[in-house]
Design an enzyme around this catalytic site. Structure first.
Site, short mmCIF file in Angstrom:
data_model
loop_
_atom_site.label_atom_id
_atom_site.label_comp_id
_atom_site.label_asym_id
_atom_site.label_seq_id
_atom_site.Cartn_x
_atom_site.Cartn_y
_atom_site.Cartn_z
N SER A 150 84.33 59.07 104.59
CA SER A 150 84.63 58.78 105.95
C SER A 150 85.93 58.13 106.19
O SER A 150 86.96 58.78 105.54
CB SER A 150 83.59 57.91 106.60
OG SER A 150 83.54 57.84 107.99
N ASP A 226 76.35 65.53 111.20
CA ASP A 226 76.94 64.02 111.17
C ASP A 226 77.26 63.64 112.62
O ASP A 226 77.77 64.44 113.36
CB ASP A 226 77.91 64.17 110.29
CG ASP A 226 79.04 62.91 110.16
OD1 ASP A 226 79.08 62.18 111.14
OD2 ASP A 226 79.45 62.86 109.23
N HIS A 259 75.71 61.43 108.36
CA HIS A 259 76.78 60.49 107.71
C HIS A 259 76.29 59.68 106.82
O HIS A 259 77.39 58.81 106.28
CB HIS A 259 77.36 59.93 109.03
CG HIS A 259 78.76 59.53 108.85
ND1 HIS A 259 79.93 60.53 108.30
CD2 HIS A 259 79.62 58.16 108.71
CE1 HIS A 259 81.07 59.66 108.08
NE2 HIS A 259 80.68 58.37 108.43
#
Ligand code: GSH
Length: 282
Positions: A150, A226, A259
């Site tokens: 991320s 996600d 995620h």
């Protein structure tokens, strides 16, 4: 630079250790984690994978949740996980107390704006100060890989693309691919670097890919469930930029994955093998 040991746990035949040190780059005390595989006690100088975590993380999330130690022990790979921002009472955080800026959200840039510029220099910390510390204190070689998740995926891409020759392998999980064009990035870059958007380009993987002088192959995994995919992560922008530049990118859209670290744990072995193979041949 002296290192103070915080904790030590045997893991998969090697050692998971946490250290505290004074960072001259960040002007504060920092903690980091290192996984030393069993080969570290056998006189070998081992390659290092730097792992950059995402928003809200510390050095602990990856080491506790990704399940990387077993294969790292087999491959003889040292893993280093820094914190995600400068820390301490003297370090300013998000003015509204939000989790996507400030503490836990350094975005791996060198801030130019006050009040951030004194402490928020995570790029220089990750690329220069931390490797110098690791290479002076542990049995490692100068072969370095970098990966992250991320915000940390963005960090890994940008650290490698800005510093040709510094890393020999690169990968990312669900990276913030085009930070100058998404809400998380616009908030962070606008505050750390100022509102002149032309200065954001040197911290955006999509812009850096166009001008890269080194074409290090990139492996990216991205879950298609996600929650941040469309609004924040934009892997299609990375794919387009890589295609336009002729940069080798393997982007894998993984069906059903979100995620979280459940996703990372599912594919971390492929990334460790990707790094180990490149670092072995470097
Ligand atoms: N705190 C946010 C989520 C932030 C988040 O998803 N952080 C990711 C990186 S962007 C992470 O790794 N979190 C820590 C963890 O899962 O251990 C929320 O509650 O919605």
């Amino acid at each position: 630079m002296s290192l103070e040991i915080v904790s030590s746990n045997k893991s998969c035949g090697g050692w998971h250790k946490r250290y505290r040190h004074r960072s001259s780059t960040l002007s504060c005390d920092m903690q980091f984690a290192v996984y030393l595989p069993p080969q570290a006690e056998q006189g070998a100088r081992l390659p290092v994978l730097y792992w950059l975590s995402g928003l809200t993380c510390t050095d602990e999330n990856f080491m506790q949740k990704a399940g990387a130690q077993k294969l790292a022990a087999e491959l003889g790979l040292v893993i280093v996980a820094p914190d995600t921002s400068p820390r301490g009472a003297e370090v300013p955080g998000d003015p509204e107390g939000a989790w996507d800026f400030g503490l836990g959200a350094g975005f791996y840039v060198n801030a130019s704006q006050e009040p951030w510029a004194r402490h928020y220099r995570m790029h220089d910390y990750v690329v220069h100060e931390l490797p110098a510390l690791i290479e002076a204190n542990f049995p490692v070689s100068d072969k370095r890989g970098i990966s992250g998740h991320s915000m940390g995926g963005h960090g890994a891409l940008v650290c490698a693309l800005r510093n040709p020759g510094r890393y020999q392998s690169l990968s990312a999980f669900a990276p913030i691919s085009n930070p100058s064009q998404c809400p998380w990035g616009e908030k962070a870059l606008g505050r750390y670097l100022g509102e002149d958007r032309s200065r954001w380009r040197e911290w955006d993987a999509c812009a850096l890919l166009a001008e890269a002088t080194e074409r290090l192959p990139i492996l990216v995994d991205q879950g298609d469930r996600d929650d941040f995919l469309a609004k924040q992560l934009k892997p299609e922008a990375l794919q387009a930029a890589a295609k336009a530049a002729g940069h080798p990118l393997t982007l894998r859209l993984q069906p059903g994955y979100d995620h979280s670290y459940y996703f990372i744990a599912s594919f971390i072995d492929d990334h460790l093998r990707h790094h180990a193979a490149a670092l072995r041949n470097a």
